[in-house]
Design a protein around this motif. Sequence first.
Motif: not given
Length: 358
Positions: A25-38
């Motif tokens: 499956r294409p996965s050129r960018a694995i984008h990180f986010f902090d799920p606790g940051n509104p």
Amino acid sequence: MRTAKDFFAPLAVGAPAPVREIPARPSRAIHFFDPGNPKMAAKVPDMVGTVDVLLGNLEDAVKAENKEIAREGLVKIGQEVDFGPTQFWTRINSLDSPWVLDDLTTLVPAIGDKLDVIMVPKVQGAEDIHYVDRLLAQLEAKAGITKPILIHAILETARGVANIEEICAASPRMQGLSLGPADLAADRRMKTTRVGGGHPGYLVRQDPERGADGVPLYDGERTTYQQDLWHYTIARMVDACAMHGIYPYYGPFGDIKDTVACEDQFRNAFLLGCVGAWSLHPVQIKIANKVFSPSVEDVKHARRVIAAMGDGTGAVMLDGKMEDDASVKQCKVMVALAEELAAIDPDLKAKYDAIVVD
Ligand SMILES: CC(=O)SCCNC(=O)CCNC(=O)[C@H](O)C(C)(C)COP(=O)(O)OP(=O)(O)OC[C@H]1O[C@@H](n2cnc3c(N)ncnc32)[C@H](O)[C@@H]1OP(=O)(O)O
Ligand SMILES: O=CC(=O)O
Ligand SMILES: [Mg+2]
């Protein structure tokens, strides 16, 4: 040692059967986010479809006092967001941390049917993967999950690098490896304080001019060439992953404002065989999508070689260069990736469809 007969058997009664092949499956960018940051969490629904992987990060970069808020935020996002074509991953806390057991026992029942991949940090050896593998099977069985959640290991300790082959081979859940240059640098006692990327001190220098006696003349300018600190580790990852049918990724590039060097680092990884990289900030998604998609020129060339090579055997001259059975295979790698990406990216599809092979 798990025998061949047992390798693809579920590790808990009622757990889904392990996959036999890791889907490309294409996965050129694995984008990180902090799920606790509104603010970041609010952006997630609109990012679906613009990035190949959205990863809710629970480990480093989430303050200790916010670990539970981040976990709860991830459950909410997982339950509420329709991820469509975008993969949904998480990075759990390290296996020796006080949070990881609650990460797994909370996430799998709550959003295990949505999670494609769990990224495990600081993996040291096969034993770490075996632990997560069995626990996931038990939790999947209990929650009635029908599709196995895959495991992605971050290579960020010297021991992990030394054990790379056994890590890749530890479970049919193994989806891939990422380079973790920050932790790896610390663990190896490398003398860089950067989060990935190059270092101006790691270089080679052009030979000096020499006098008739052979002694260097130090008065002239000598060009220096900065080298890639991560070349060795990435090359090891690429071989280990290819050998096991799983996927290698470059990790983080912490100098967010230096988009040019980020693009260079990502491109080096792409050329060496990586399929993607991490994005820490929205600006890096565009860079990864560009770099990890074959250029129109490369796809055009690959299609020309494939057309010229007929059944793929023998040798031909094209634009003054020899092409043969091996180069046609290289070209097929390029075209296969272009087709996978075109299937999910209409802009790329339009560009690739417009190619005329002369
Ligand atoms: C070594 C490792 O383990 S690397 C992996 C762990 N690290 C991470 O996951 C870091 C993730 N990224 C971040 O925390 C942040 O991007 C930072 C701290 C690097 C920079 O944050 P900021 O200084 O707020 O960046 P900036 O001001 O440019 O942000 C612009 C907007 O994009 C948002 N944004 C920034 N990063 C992200 C992100 N990763 N995902 C979604 N939105 C983001 C900001 O909330 C801000 O929103 P606003 O316009 O509504 O205010
Ligand atoms: O987790 C990533 C790293 O570089 O460390
Ligand atoms: Mg790390």
